[in-house]
Write a protein that holds these residues in place. Structure first.
Motif, mmCIF file in Angstrom:
data_model
loop_
_atom_site.group_PDB
_atom_site.id
_atom_site.type_symbol
_atom_site.label_atom_id
_atom_site.label_comp_id
_atom_site.label_asym_id
_atom_site.label_seq_id
_atom_site.Cartn_x
_atom_site.Cartn_y
_atom_site.Cartn_z
ATOM 1 N N SER A 321 -5.916 3.150 29.643
ATOM 2 C CA SER A 321 -5.971 1.975 30.521
ATOM 3 C C SER A 321 -7.308 1.237 30.394
ATOM 4 O O SER A 321 -7.468 0.159 30.946
ATOM 5 N N LYS A 322 -8.256 1.817 29.656
ATOM 6 C CA LYS A 322 -9.555 1.175 29.462
ATOM 7 C C LYS A 322 -9.538 0.331 28.186
ATOM 8 O O LYS A 322 -8.570 0.346 27.430
ATOM 9 N N VAL A 323 -10.639 -0.390 27.942
ATOM 10 C CA VAL A 323 -10.691 -1.287 26.781
ATOM 11 C C VAL A 323 -11.204 -0.549 25.548
ATOM 12 O O VAL A 323 -12.072 0.326 25.647
ATOM 13 N N TYR A 324 -10.642 -0.907 24.381
ATOM 14 C CA TYR A 324 -11.059 -0.341 23.104
ATOM 15 C C TYR A 324 -10.946 -1.408 22.027
ATOM 16 O O TYR A 324 -10.188 -2.373 22.159
ATOM 17 N N TYR A 325 -11.689 -1.224 20.956
ATOM 18 C CA TYR A 325 -11.398 -1.953 19.733
ATOM 19 C C TYR A 325 -10.261 -1.219 19.031
ATOM 20 O O TYR A 325 -10.219 0.019 19.028
ATOM 21 N N LEU A 326 -9.344 -1.960 18.455
ATOM 22 C CA LEU A 326 -8.281 -1.361 17.654
ATOM 23 C C LEU A 326 -8.693 -1.381 16.195
ATOM 24 O O LEU A 326 -9.111 -2.419 15.668
ATOM 25 N N HIS A 327 -8.595 -0.227 15.536
ATOM 26 C CA HIS A 327 -8.834 -0.118 14.100
ATOM 27 C C HIS A 327 -7.495 0.101 13.400
ATOM 28 O O HIS A 327 -6.643 0.842 13.913
ATOM 29 N N MET A 328 -7.300 -0.473 12.239
ATOM 30 C CA MET A 328 -6.121 -0.212 11.428
ATOM 31 C C MET A 328 -6.573 0.218 10.035
ATOM 32 O O MET A 328 -7.482 -0.378 9.446
ATOM 33 N N ALA A 329 -5.920 1.267 9.505
ATOM 34 C CA ALA A 329 -6.200 1.718 8.144
ATOM 35 C C ALA A 329 -4.900 2.179 7.508
ATOM 36 O O ALA A 329 -3.949 2.580 8.200
ATOM 37 N N TRP A 330 -4.843 2.142 6.192
ATOM 38 C CA TRP A 330 -3.645 2.535 5.453
ATOM 39 C C TRP A 330 -4.067 3.050 4.087
ATOM 40 O O TRP A 330 -5.176 2.773 3.605
ATOM 41 N N GLY A 331 -3.192 3.834 3.471
ATOM 42 C CA GLY A 331 -3.548 4.358 2.155
ATOM 43 C C GLY A 331 -2.501 5.315 1.644
ATOM 44 O O GLY A 331 -1.365 5.369 2.130
ATOM 45 N N LYS A 332 -2.891 6.101 0.657
ATOM 46 C CA LYS A 332 -1.986 7.048 0.006
ATOM 47 C C LYS A 332 -1.961 8.365 0.772
ATOM 48 O O LYS A 332 -2.861 8.682 1.541
ATOM 49 N N THR A 333 -0.911 9.134 0.536
ATOM 50 C CA THR A 333 -0.862 10.520 0.976
ATOM 51 C C THR A 333 -0.807 11.416 -0.250
ATOM 52 O O THR A 333 -0.352 10.999 -1.317
ATOM 53 N N TYR A 334 -1.288 12.637 -0.086
ATOM 54 C CA TYR A 334 -1.147 13.594 -1.173
ATOM 55 C C TYR A 334 0.334 13.925 -1.337
ATOM 56 O O TYR A 334 1.045 14.140 -0.346
#
Length: 395
Positions: A321-334
């Motif tokens: 319910s508090k404020v945050y910056y949202l981070h997004m990341a993507w990539g490969k999986t083993y």
């Protein structure tokens, strides 16, 4: 911008190479069991190593003798082994390793339990190892010994295992939580209500949903939970997308939700980001999970309680319910593991703090900011990650 150019030049001269833990696996691998040896991936050929157990069935408190060896006398340097349930919850490490050659092996205590993971303490080569394990004093049902066996820095086998059946199916003590049950059907994500009934974070700024590199939607529910939807491109059928909640635009002390392609479906995972890397946490607290992999795209939907707790950091609580910056990341999986490798591109971050109660559309530039601010943010992220890589290279 001049600093960005200099840092990228340094990165080109000193590429990231990865590390081999000669003194044993770190505690943050309690769940993953996967060596991060640079760009090396596990062998997909039949393993030259076998795990044998002196009993085909077991009862509570039984002591089992486990032998790791090679019919071809292939030598190996490293090992990491755990015991887990075959059904219900494969994440909780069961039992205790009680007797082993201390000149080669050592135990780790994961998630508040004693000596429930065993690993090497040096890189000396051996042809076999004999280990004694004691079962819990209660019945956990059928169990599986699972190991990662390292022949050399770039040659290792992941998920080498052997099954041991419970001597009785009576009075099985169920785990404290079950892994999410994922239905076959996935309801398409509706982006038309972004900014009205739910908040959204799109990248890049010009996209509107499934045309994005990645997109996240969020909304608070009447029952005190929060619902998330995530979309992103996969990498040749093996990949992940993730969203992090952070108090700032830097990596560190972040709560991370990840959806990744495993052996046969997309799974959800919970991670903690202590600094510039992620540590897998127990996959608990996820509800109403739906996932899909269609046309080269990853989709997932899940619900989290207002308080997002971490087993890795019990004193660290994320109040959604508090404020945050949202981070997004993507990539490969083993391959075939569902475990995330290094992200393909630099993570992106919302320009402003996000309140998950609000119904706003966010991008890295912000809804009313200019693109130059986004470029500054991107340069900051690039610099942060490069500094981390350089620091690890010279440690």
């Amino acid at each position: 911008m001049k600093m960005c150019v200099i840092l990228w030049f340094i990165l080109a001269v000193f590429p990231f190479t990865g590390f081999c833990f000669q003194s044993g696996a770190p505690t943050d691998s309690c769940l993953t069991m996967y060596p991060h040896h640079g760009s090396a991936v596990h062998q997909t050929t039949e393993t030259p190593f076998t795990i044998t157990v002196d009993k085909a069935t077991y009862l509570p408190d039984d002591e089992l003798t486990v032998t790791i060896s090679s019919p071809t006398n292939t030598k190996f340097k490293g090992i990491e082994m755990k015991v887990h349930r075959l059904h219900g919850n494969t994440e909780i490490l069961e039992g205790t390793f009680i007797d082993f050659p201390t000149d080669k092996l050592q135990t780790l205590s994961c998630f508040g339990r004693h000596a429930n993971l065993i690993t090497h303490r040096n890189g000396e080569q051996v042809t076999s190892l004999t280990i004694k394990w004691q079962a819990p004093h209660y019945n956990v049902g059928d169990i599986q010994f699972t190991a990662t066996i390292v022949e050399s820095f770039s040659v290792f086998w992941f998920n080498v295992n052997v099954l041991v059946l419970a001597g009785s199916n009576a009075t099985i003590v169920h785990p404290v939580f079950q892994l999410p049950n994922i239905p076959a059907e996935f309801i398409p994500i509706n982006y038309n209500t972004c900014g009205t009934t739910k908040g959204c974070f799109f990248h890049p700024k010009s996209c509107t949903g499934d045309d994005c590199i990645m997109a996240v939607t969020y909304e608070d529910d009447e029952d005190g939970t929060y619902s998330f939807e995530m979309f992103g491109k996969s990498t040749n059928g093996a990949g992940y997308i993730s969203t992090g909640l952070s108090k700032d635009k830097k990596m560190g002390d972040d709560d991370v939700f990840m959806c990744s392609i495993g052996t046969d479906q997309v799974n959800v995972h919970h991670y903690y980001n202590p600094e510039y890397f992620t540590v897998m946490d127990f996959t608990s607290g996820f509800a109403k999970v739906q996932t899909s992999y269609m046309n080269g795209n990853i989709y997932c939907r899940f619900t989290r309680h207002k308080n997002s707790n971490l087993y890795q950091k019990p004193n660290l609580n994320f109040d959604l319910s508090k404020v945050y910056y949202l981070h997004m990341a993507w990539g490969k999986t083993y391959p075939t593991t569902g475990q995330a490798a290094k992200h393909d591109d630099l993570p992106v971050t919302t320009f402003d703090h996000v309140l998950l109660h609000d119904r706003k559309l966010h991008t890295i530039q912000g809804s009313t900011r200019t693109d130059s601010s986004g470029a500054s943010t991107l340069c900051f992220l690039q610099s942060t990650i490069i500094i981390y890589i350089l620091r690890n290279i010279f440690i």
